[in-house]
Design a protein around this motif. Structure first.
Motif, PDB file in Angstrom:
ATOM      1  N   GLU A 147       0.844  -1.185   0.000  1.00  0.00           N
ATOM      2  CA  GLU A 147       0.000   0.000   0.000  1.00  0.00           C
ATOM      3  C   GLU A 147       0.880   1.235   0.000  1.00  0.00           C
ATOM      4  OE1 GLU A 147      -3.630   1.843   2.681  1.00  0.00           O
ATOM      5  OE2 GLU A 147      -2.062   0.673   3.669  1.00  0.00           O
ATOM      6  N   ILE A 148       0.519   2.218  -0.822  1.00  0.00           N
ATOM      7  CA  ILE A 148       1.126   3.539  -0.780  1.00  0.00           C
ATOM      8  C   ILE A 148       0.035   4.532  -0.417  1.00  0.00           C
ATOM      9  CG2 ILE A 148       2.259   5.369  -2.097  1.00  0.00           C
ATOM     10  CD1 ILE A 148       3.483   3.245  -3.872  1.00  0.00           C
ATOM     11  N   ARG A 149       0.290   5.313   0.624  1.00  0.00           N
ATOM     12  CA  ARG A 149      -0.643   6.355   1.042  1.00  0.00           C
ATOM     13  C   ARG A 149       0.176   7.564   1.459  1.00  0.00           C
ATOM     14  NH1 ARG A 149      -5.832   5.060   1.472  1.00  0.00           N
ATOM     15  NH2 ARG A 149      -6.316   6.750   2.916  1.00  0.00           N
ATOM     16  N   GLY A 150       0.219   8.566   0.612  1.00  0.00           N
ATOM     17  CA  GLY A 150       0.956   9.779   0.932  1.00  0.00           C
ATOM     18  C   GLY A 150       2.450   9.535   0.990  1.00  0.00           C
ATOM     19  N   HIS A 151       3.030   9.752   2.166  1.00  0.00           N
ATOM     20  CA  HIS A 151       4.475   9.599   2.346  1.00  0.00           C
ATOM     21  C   HIS A 151       4.854   8.222   2.882  1.00  0.00           C
ATOM     22  CE1 HIS A 151       5.780  13.779   1.566  1.00  0.00           C
ATOM     23  NE2 HIS A 151       4.585  14.117   2.055  1.00  0.00           N
ATOM     24  N   ARG A 152       3.910   7.273   2.913  1.00  0.00           N
ATOM     25  CA  ARG A 152       4.188   5.957   3.485  1.00  0.00           C
ATOM     26  C   ARG A 152       3.974   4.859   2.462  1.00  0.00           C
ATOM     27  NH1 ARG A 152       7.082   5.909   8.286  1.00  0.00           N
ATOM     28  NH2 ARG A 152       6.579   7.855   9.347  1.00  0.00           N
ATOM     29  N   LEU A 153       4.842   3.871   2.487  1.00  0.00           N
ATOM     30  CA  LEU A 153       4.719   2.675   1.656  1.00  0.00           C
ATOM     31  C   LEU A 153       4.876   1.467   2.568  1.00  0.00           C
ATOM     32  CD1 LEU A 153       6.344   1.961  -1.788  1.00  0.00           C
ATOM     33  CD2 LEU A 153       6.498   0.276   0.023  1.00  0.00           C
ATOM     34  N   ARG A 154       3.951   0.518   2.456  1.00  0.00           N
ATOM     35  CA  ARG A 154       4.011  -0.695   3.290  1.00  0.00           C
ATOM     36  C   ARG A 154       3.962  -1.925   2.400  1.00  0.00           C
ATOM     37  NH1 ARG A 154      -0.310  -1.034   7.860  1.00  0.00           N
ATOM     38  NH2 ARG A 154       1.090   0.487   8.799  1.00  0.00           N
ATOM     39  N   ILE A 155       4.816  -2.875   2.695  1.00  0.00           N
ATOM     40  CA  ILE A 155       4.877  -4.144   1.968  1.00  0.00           C
ATOM     41  C   ILE A 155       4.815  -5.279   2.983  1.00  0.00           C
ATOM     42  CG2 ILE A 155       6.235  -5.626   0.444  1.00  0.00           C
ATOM     43  CD1 ILE A 155       7.602  -3.139  -0.626  1.00  0.00           C
ATOM     44  N   THR A 156       3.965  -6.266   2.736  1.00  0.00           N
ATOM     45  CA  THR A 156       3.915  -7.479   3.557  1.00  0.00           C
ATOM     46  C   THR A 156       4.125  -8.682   2.650  1.00  0.00           C
ATOM     47  OG1 THR A 156       2.405  -6.514   5.177  1.00  0.00           O
ATOM     48  CG2 THR A 156       2.494  -8.918   5.076  1.00  0.00           C
ATOM     49  N   ALA A 157       4.986  -9.594   3.064  1.00  0.00           N
ATOM     50  CA  ALA A 157       5.287 -10.760   2.230  1.00  0.00           C
ATOM     51  C   ALA A 157       5.697 -11.926   3.107  1.00  0.00           C
ATOM     52  CB  ALA A 157       6.404 -10.444   1.235  1.00  0.00           C
ATOM     53  N   SER A 158       5.450 -13.144   2.619  1.00  0.00           N
ATOM     54  CA  SER A 158       5.986 -14.327   3.281  1.00  0.00           C
ATOM     55  C   SER A 158       7.418 -14.506   2.817  1.00  0.00           C
ATOM     56  CB  SER A 158       5.155 -15.567   2.944  1.00  0.00           C
ATOM     57  OG  SER A 158       5.237 -15.857   1.566  1.00  0.00           O
ATOM     58  N   ARG A 159       8.268 -14.963   3.715  1.00  0.00           N
ATOM     59  CA  ARG A 159       9.687 -15.050   3.425  1.00  0.00           C
ATOM     60  C   ARG A 159      10.170 -16.471   3.678  1.00  0.00           C
ATOM     61  NH1 ARG A 159      12.940 -11.285   3.709  1.00  0.00           N
ATOM     62  NH2 ARG A 159      13.933 -12.644   2.194  1.00  0.00           N
ATOM     63  N   GLY A 160      11.417 -16.708   3.286  1.00  0.00           N
ATOM     64  CA  GLY A 160      12.078 -17.950   3.673  1.00  0.00           C
ATOM     65  C   GLY A 160      12.250 -18.952   2.572  1.00  0.00           C
ATOM     66  N   ARG A 161      11.487 -18.846   1.476  1.00  0.00           N
ATOM     67  CA  ARG A 161      11.642 -19.806   0.398  1.00  0.00           C
ATOM     68  C   ARG A 161      12.918 -19.511  -0.379  1.00  0.00           C
ATOM     69  NH1 ARG A 161       6.367 -20.061  -3.102  1.00  0.00           N
ATOM     70  NH2 ARG A 161       6.726 -17.806  -3.164  1.00  0.00           N
ATOM     71  N   GLY A 162      13.631 -20.515  -0.748  1.00  0.00           N
ATOM     72  CA  GLY A 162      14.849 -20.346  -1.525  1.00  0.00           C
ATOM     73  C   GLY A 162      16.011 -19.814  -0.722  1.00  0.00           C
ATOM     74  N   GLY A 163      15.911 -19.864   0.624  1.00  0.00           N
ATOM     75  CA  GLY A 163      17.018 -19.424   1.448  1.00  0.00           C
ATOM     76  C   GLY A 163      17.253 -17.927   1.406  1.00  0.00           C
ATOM     77  N   ALA A 164      16.224 -17.140   1.181  1.00  0.00           N
ATOM     78  CA  ALA A 164      16.388 -15.694   1.095  1.00  0.00           C
ATOM     79  C   ALA A 164      16.786 -15.115   2.442  1.00  0.00           C
ATOM     80  CB  ALA A 164      15.095 -15.052   0.616  1.00  0.00           C
ATOM     81  N   ARG A 165      17.685 -14.154   2.404  1.00  0.00           N
ATOM     82  CA  ARG A 165      18.103 -13.515   3.643  1.00  0.00           C
ATOM     83  C   ARG A 165      17.073 -12.468   4.053  1.00  0.00           C
ATOM     84  NH1 ARG A 165      21.021  -8.707   2.160  1.00  0.00           N
ATOM     85  NH2 ARG A 165      21.241  -8.520  -0.111  1.00  0.00           N
ATOM     86  N   PRO A 166      16.955 -12.179   5.349  1.00  0.00           N
ATOM     87  CA  PRO A 166      16.005 -11.178   5.806  1.00  0.00           C
ATOM     88  C   PRO A 166      16.321  -9.808   5.235  1.00  0.00           C
ATOM     89  CG  PRO A 166      16.783 -12.521   7.633  1.00  0.00           C
ATOM     90  CD  PRO A 166      17.647 -12.843   6.461  1.00  0.00           C
ATOM     91  N   ILE A 167      15.302  -9.000   5.094  1.00  0.00           N
ATOM     92  CA  ILE A 167      15.473  -7.641   4.607  1.00  0.00           C
ATOM     93  C   ILE A 167      15.831  -6.735   5.775  1.00  0.00           C
ATOM     94  CG2 ILE A 167      14.281  -5.665   3.571  1.00  0.00           C
ATOM     95  CD1 ILE A 167      12.610  -7.631   1.999  1.00  0.00           C
ATOM     96  N   THR A 168      16.951  -6.055   5.678  1.00  0.00           N
ATOM     97  CA  THR A 168      17.394  -5.141   6.727  1.00  0.00           C
ATOM     98  C   THR A 168      17.594  -3.726   6.218  1.00  0.00           C
ATOM     99  OG1 THR A 168      19.706  -5.750   6.330  1.00  0.00           O
ATOM    100  CG2 THR A 168      18.513  -7.003   8.017  1.00  0.00           C
ATOM    101  N   ALA A 169      17.545  -3.522   4.901  1.00  0.00           N
ATOM    102  CA  ALA A 169      17.744  -2.197   4.321  1.00  0.00           C
ATOM    103  C   ALA A 169      16.939  -2.092   3.037  1.00  0.00           C
ATOM    104  CB  ALA A 169      19.233  -1.953   4.041  1.00  0.00           C
ATOM    105  N   VAL A 170      16.713  -0.850   2.579  1.00  0.00           N
ATOM    106  CA  VAL A 170      15.956  -0.632   1.349  1.00  0.00           C
ATOM    107  C   VAL A 170      16.639  -1.312   0.171  1.00  0.00           C
ATOM    108  CG1 VAL A 170      15.097   1.129  -0.248  1.00  0.00           C
ATOM    109  CG2 VAL A 170      14.985   1.525   2.211  1.00  0.00           C
ATOM    110  N   SER A 171      17.959  -1.333   0.156  1.00  0.00           N
ATOM    111  CA  SER A 171      18.684  -1.943  -0.962  1.00  0.00           C
ATOM    112  C   SER A 171      18.404  -3.430  -1.092  1.00  0.00           C
ATOM    113  CB  SER A 171      20.188  -1.706  -0.800  1.00  0.00           C
ATOM    114  OG  SER A 171      20.639  -2.234   0.440  1.00  0.00           O
ATOM    115  N   ASP A 172      17.986  -4.092  -0.012  1.00  0.00           N
ATOM    116  CA  ASP A 172      17.689  -5.526  -0.066  1.00  0.00           C
ATOM    117  C   ASP A 172      16.426  -5.805  -0.873  1.00  0.00           C
ATOM    118  OD1 ASP A 172      19.878  -6.049   1.534  1.00  0.00           O
ATOM    119  OD2 ASP A 172      18.707  -5.990   3.398  1.00  0.00           O
ATOM    120  N   ILE A 173      15.515  -4.826  -0.978  1.00  0.00           N
ATOM    121  CA  ILE A 173      14.246  -5.050  -1.658  1.00  0.00           C
ATOM    122  C   ILE A 173      14.467  -5.443  -3.112  1.00  0.00           C
ATOM    123  CG2 ILE A 173      12.120  -3.913  -2.428  1.00  0.00           C
ATOM    124  CD1 ILE A 173      12.157  -2.314   0.141  1.00  0.00           C
TER     125      ILE A 173
END
Length: 339
Positions: A207-233
């Protein structure tokens, strides 16, 4: 003369208020047991949208005034995008925020006379009925509904009575991650979904609303590393999702939840028909933007219909268990509450 059912409802969130609204017009004695001080906020997911076309018809079955209050709070032309297929489809559909639903519920609750008890304790049993009391009153109840989120209000009390309630999980346990980003410039509001995305992330919503953007996703498939910075997206999400994040965006909040695909409560003593666990924990999905509240609406509709047709605690538990079994088994694909 047939005795009118006495109902005790623990909680003050959407599930508890919906249950009270559903039962208040049936001639029952409804007592609201407000959460004890120090219990803390319920562990609910952040439902960033609820489709008004779902909530309106469902609310109308329970109470016409609730349906009118919900309709008055609808955003009719919310922009949507769907990434489920190979292309990005954009359309408009009604939107109803969680705050709008809460406001409508509060207004309708305020129009009804309820007994309100605080610091309620379950003190024992009288046959299949649970007895409870507080400074405001005491008695034994034909139906006790716990809608406090993970049912924290009654589970410790039932444990002291020797009744141990357990969880039953099925499906793969996954990591669900929600990212909230601050944008340099305000953007037009838009929401999207893409549960069929390929790659290390699935069940994606945003969702994008004004100055905010929110993303929700399931993680863990394929050994993906956790997101800790915008560059990880850009490394984790498909290009069409990463392209939605404008340059200069800043990660301001990151939350993670580990949850099974489905969860339900199991009550060892099947003869204890008067205790009902109402809410997300009876049919838990990952935070799929409103699914939890849809499930609550559906359960309250079944609760209302069963008692309106003259059913008692036995029929209520059987009806609710049937709905949950159907959902839990994956056979209920229409969460719009149409029957």
């Amino acid at each position: 003369m047939e005795r009118v059912l006495d109902v005790l409802i623990f909680g003050d969130g959407p599930a508890a208020r919906l249950a009270a609204i559903a039962l208040s017009g049936l001639g029952l004695r409804v007592v609201r047991a407000l959460p004890r001080p120090g219990l803390g906020p319920p562990p609910t997911a952040r439902h960033s949208h609820i489709l008004a076309t779902t909530m309106g018809p469902a609310a109308a079955v329970l109470d016409r005034s609730l349906a009118q209050e919900i309709a008055a709070r609808t955003e009719p032309q919310c922009r949507w995008r769907s990434f489920s297929g190979p292309d990005c489809a954009e359309y408009t559909a009604p939107r109803l925020s969680r705050a709008a639903v809460d406001a409508a519920l509060d207004i309708c609750i305020g129009r009804r006379p309820f007994e309100t008890w605080r610091d309620v304790q379950i003190t024992g049993r009288e046959g299949a009925r649970l007895c409870a009391g507080s400074r405001q009153g005491q008695g034994c109840f034909d139906l006790v509904i716990d809608a406090t989120g993970a049912h924290r209000a009654t589970l410790p009390m039932l444990a002291r009575l020797g009744l141990k309630i357990g969880y039953e999980d099925t499906g793969r346990v996954k990591l669900y991650q929600t990212l909230e980003l601050a944008l340099l410039e305000a953007r037009p509001g838009v929401q999207w979904s893409g549960p069929a995305l390929d790659g290390p992330c699935g069940a994606l919503y945003g969702e994008i609303r004004g100055h905010r953007l929110r993303i929700t996703a399931s993680r863990g498939r394929g050994g993906a590393r956790p997101i800790t910075a915008v560059s990880d997206i850009a490394q984790v999400f498909p290009e069409r999702i990463a392209a939605l994040v404008p340059s200069g965006a800043r990660l301001v909040r990151r939350t993670s939840t580990i949850a099974p695909q489905y969860r339900r409560l199991r009550l060892p003593e099947r003869d204890m028909v008067n205790w009902i666990a109402l809410g997300d924990a009876r049919a838990q999905w990952p935070p799929r933007l409103g699914t939890g509240l849809n499930a609550i609406f559906r359960q309250c509709r079944v609760l209302h219909r069963t008692l309106a047709e003259g059913g008692g605690p036995v029929e209520v538990r059987r009806a609710l268990d049937g709905v949950i079994d159907e959902i839990w088994a994956g056979r209920a694909t229409d969460l719009a509450l149409r029957q």
